[in-house]
Design a protein around this motif. Structure first.
Motif, short mmCIF file in Angstrom:
data_model
loop_
_atom_site.label_atom_id
_atom_site.label_comp_id
_atom_site.label_asym_id
_atom_site.label_seq_id
_atom_site.Cartn_x
_atom_site.Cartn_y
_atom_site.Cartn_z
N ARG A 1 0.83 -1.21 0.00
CA ARG A 1 0.00 0.00 0.00
C ARG A 1 0.86 1.26 0.00
NH1 ARG A 1 -4.01 0.12 4.56
NH2 ARG A 1 -4.88 1.79 3.29
N GLY B 1 0.70 3.93 -2.90
CA GLY B 1 0.32 5.28 -2.56
C GLY B 1 -1.07 5.39 -1.94
N THR B 2 -1.71 4.25 -1.66
CA THR B 2 -3.01 4.34 -0.97
C THR B 2 -2.79 4.53 0.53
OG1 THR B 2 -3.22 1.95 -0.67
CG2 THR B 2 -4.12 2.86 -2.69
N TYR C 1 -2.37 -1.40 -9.30
CA TYR C 1 -2.40 -2.02 -7.97
C TYR C 1 -3.67 -2.86 -7.79
CZ TYR C 1 -3.28 -1.97 -2.86
OH TYR C 1 -3.60 -2.29 -1.58
N PRO D 1 -5.60 -4.66 -4.90
CA PRO D 1 -5.64 -4.83 -3.45
C PRO D 1 -5.93 -6.28 -3.07
CG PRO D 1 -7.12 -3.07 -4.17
CD PRO D 1 -6.68 -3.82 -5.39
#
Lengths: 329, 233
Positions: free
Chosen positions: A44, A48-49, A60, A62
């Motif tokens: 993450r 950049g989240t 990305y 998740p």
């Protein structure tokens, strides 16, 4: 364009503290470790989240891909250009979910939803791809197919793939970073990390490994020999003779022969023993041998059948000294 | 007991007598409250979405503001607007005081925080995976908001219902800026106050029943919308 990244979270590094994680373009780095090791936090930060990381220009996926209200196709197209959407549909077809795109996203199974999200992620244009447990929701029989489409879909881009699954790591990774308790413990080619864990912690993390305690009886150059339970184990190490030591080697490194006369060869370690346990482990079979000490080997179901490796069977186990590491304890 | 029966009888008589004055009051109530709900939702729902999607301390400040707004007494909102619209006030020149337009403005002020708060609550109630996924998609701000609003559609309907419920039932704000002028700015709630004060309990109760029927009709429609959206999930 290679990257060397420092990752810390939060600022004091209490969850994650890694210096110099190396990402090489065109290479798939598997970040491997037990649950709660900080792997997803690492990803993450890269995505950049999570604020505070060296965010990469990356697509990305998740850990739990979330599909929003609407059709599966609507979800797959989110954030994609027309051209990328075409590519995502091709990937969806290859992943076996092309037919499902017209249905409501909520009607998809977890595995199907993960494949839709994977198609979308792979279709994105970014130079890096970050995947969090990309095969976790896939059935055993689909995993290899999805894995091959995944590798193909990367198209030679660099990827960081988080997993706690050995098989996933072995199939998807070029290189492997072992992360435990937020720290990077070892980094190297996947096979090397599996067969030559640098520490007990890594050996424990990468799973079926052999960790045998004893006393170092001889040191010659880069080699140590260790005495444990009537066995002599040769391995790489520089522990002075007379000190306690610990031999560590992967179960994959152990070669088995039937009987006690087996196989001359270059392997320095030859131990005779008896099979005590046989366990199915994914696509491989774990064989536990009593050779004075407990030694674990990993073989294919084919070898197990040919060698008739059943409890009680007499076997010879061989391991190259180069595949064994002797650490001080 | 006789008293209550008598009041109820009067109320039913008034209801079935449904004169033109009552029709006018009912019509104005509907127009004012629905317009205020629409304006409140048009401003409040995007505001709530924006607030919920912020990731900084700004969000906390906005959430506090919204929550305070949800609890403002209507009569205070009416008073604030009255001061602004007063002859010698900043917008006195518009001559809006004691008109339906002023009533819509006052009720809109009440509807905005409710619509924003309920919307923000619905978005914040989504699982963490939803916002993580939304961030991962690298969408524009517009698209993010759109995806979120569709995702929390039942929550948006709830925001509309809450906003309408707040404005149709309040009496303080419309009384202060509308003035309860017969035939001009009288709505159901102010009429109930008026009739009660004059001890016309039957008429007051009749108006109350009308108000309940009106609220039930609007909320029934919104509930139907909510259930309908659930089926298409």
């Amino acid at each position: 364009m290679n990257e060397r990244l420092d990752l810390r979270f939060p600022a004091d590094g209490s969850v994650l503290s890694i210096d110099g994680l190396e990402l090489r373009s065109g290479e798939r780095l598997v970040v491997f470790g037990p649950n709660g090791a900080g792997k997803s936090t690492l990803l993450r930060l890269l995505a950049g989240t999570l604020a505070g990381g060296p965010a990469l220009e990356a697509a990305y996926l998740p850990q739990r891909p979330y599909l929003f209200r609407g059709s599966a196709g609507f979800n797959m197209g989110l954030g994609l250009s027309a051209e990328e959407a075409v590519r995502s549909r091709q990937l969806a077809d290859r992943l076996g979910v092309g037919e499902l795109l017209i249905y409501a996203a909520s009607s998809l199974s977890g595995g199907e939803a993960q494949r839709v999200a994977l198609a979308r992620t792979l279709a994105r244009p970014e130079p890096w791809v970050l995947l969090d447990e990309p095969l976790s929701a896939q059935d055993a029989r689909d995993r290899m197919k999805v894995a091959s489409v995944l590798i193909d879909g990367l198209g030679g881009r660099g990827a960081v793939i988080v997993t706690h699954d050995r098989e996933e790591a072995a199939v998807l990774g070029d290189r492997m970073a072992v992360v435990v308790n937020g720290h990077l413990l070892q980094e190297g080619p996947v096979a090397e990390v599996f067969s030559l864990p640098l520490s007990d912690e890594v050996a424990a993390a990468v799973g079926i490994g052999n960790v045998i305690d004893g006393v170092v009886i001889e040191g010659e150059g880069p080699l140590n020999s260790l005495r444990a339970g009537g066995l002599t184990i040769w391995g790489l190490g520089d522990v002075p003779a007379g000190n306690p030591g610990r031999a560590v080697f992967g179960a994959e490194s152990v070669t088995l022969f039937r009987g006690s006369d087996g196989a001359a060869g270059s392997a320095r370690n030859r131990w005779v023993g008896q099979v005590t346990e046989v366990r199915q482990l994914g696509r491989l079979v774990e064989i536990v041998i009593d050779a004075g000490v407990r030694v674990v080997a990993l073989v294919t179901p084919g070898s197990q059948e040919v060698l008739q490796l059943q409890p009680g069977a007499g076997v010879t186990a061989t391991v190259k000294a180069a595949a064994v590491r002797v650490n001080p304890t | 007991m006789d008293f209550l029966v008598e009041v109820l009888g009067d109320a039913l008589e008034a209801l079935f007598g449904f004169g033109s004055e009552l029709r006018q009051v009912l019509g104005l109530t509907l127009v004012v409250s629905l317009l205020a709900t629409v304006f409140g939702v048009v401003v409040g729902v995007p505001l709530g979405t924006w607030v919920a999607l912020r990731r900084t301390r700004v969000r906390t400040a906005w959430l506090v503001a919204v929550n305070i707004g949800m609890g403002v007494p209507p009569v205070l909102a009416g008073l604030a607007l009255l001061l602004v619209l007063w002859d010698t006030g900043p917008l006195g020149g518009l001559g809006l005081l004691f008109t339906p337009a002023a009533m819509v403005a006052a009720q809109t002020m009440l509807a905005i925080p409710i619509a924003a708060g309920v919307t923000a609550g619905a978005i914040k109630g989504l699982p963490p995976a939803a916002s993580e996924q939304l961030a991962a998609l690298a969408l524009s701000g517009w698209e993010r908001g759109r995806v979120m609003l569709v995702e929390v559609w039942p929550g948006v309907v709830a925001a509309v219902a809450a906003a309408f419920g707040r404005v149709v039932s309040e009496v303080g704000a419309v009384l202060v800026v509308g003035g309860n002028i017969v035939g001009e700015t009288r709505v159901l709630t102010t009429a109930i106050v008026q009739e009660t004060r004059q001890a016309n309990f039957g008429d007051a109760l009749a108006l109350g029943l009308l108000l309940i029927i009106l609220a039930a009709a609007v909320n029934g429609f919104l509930t139907w919308m909510q259930l309908r959206s659930g089926r298409h999930e």
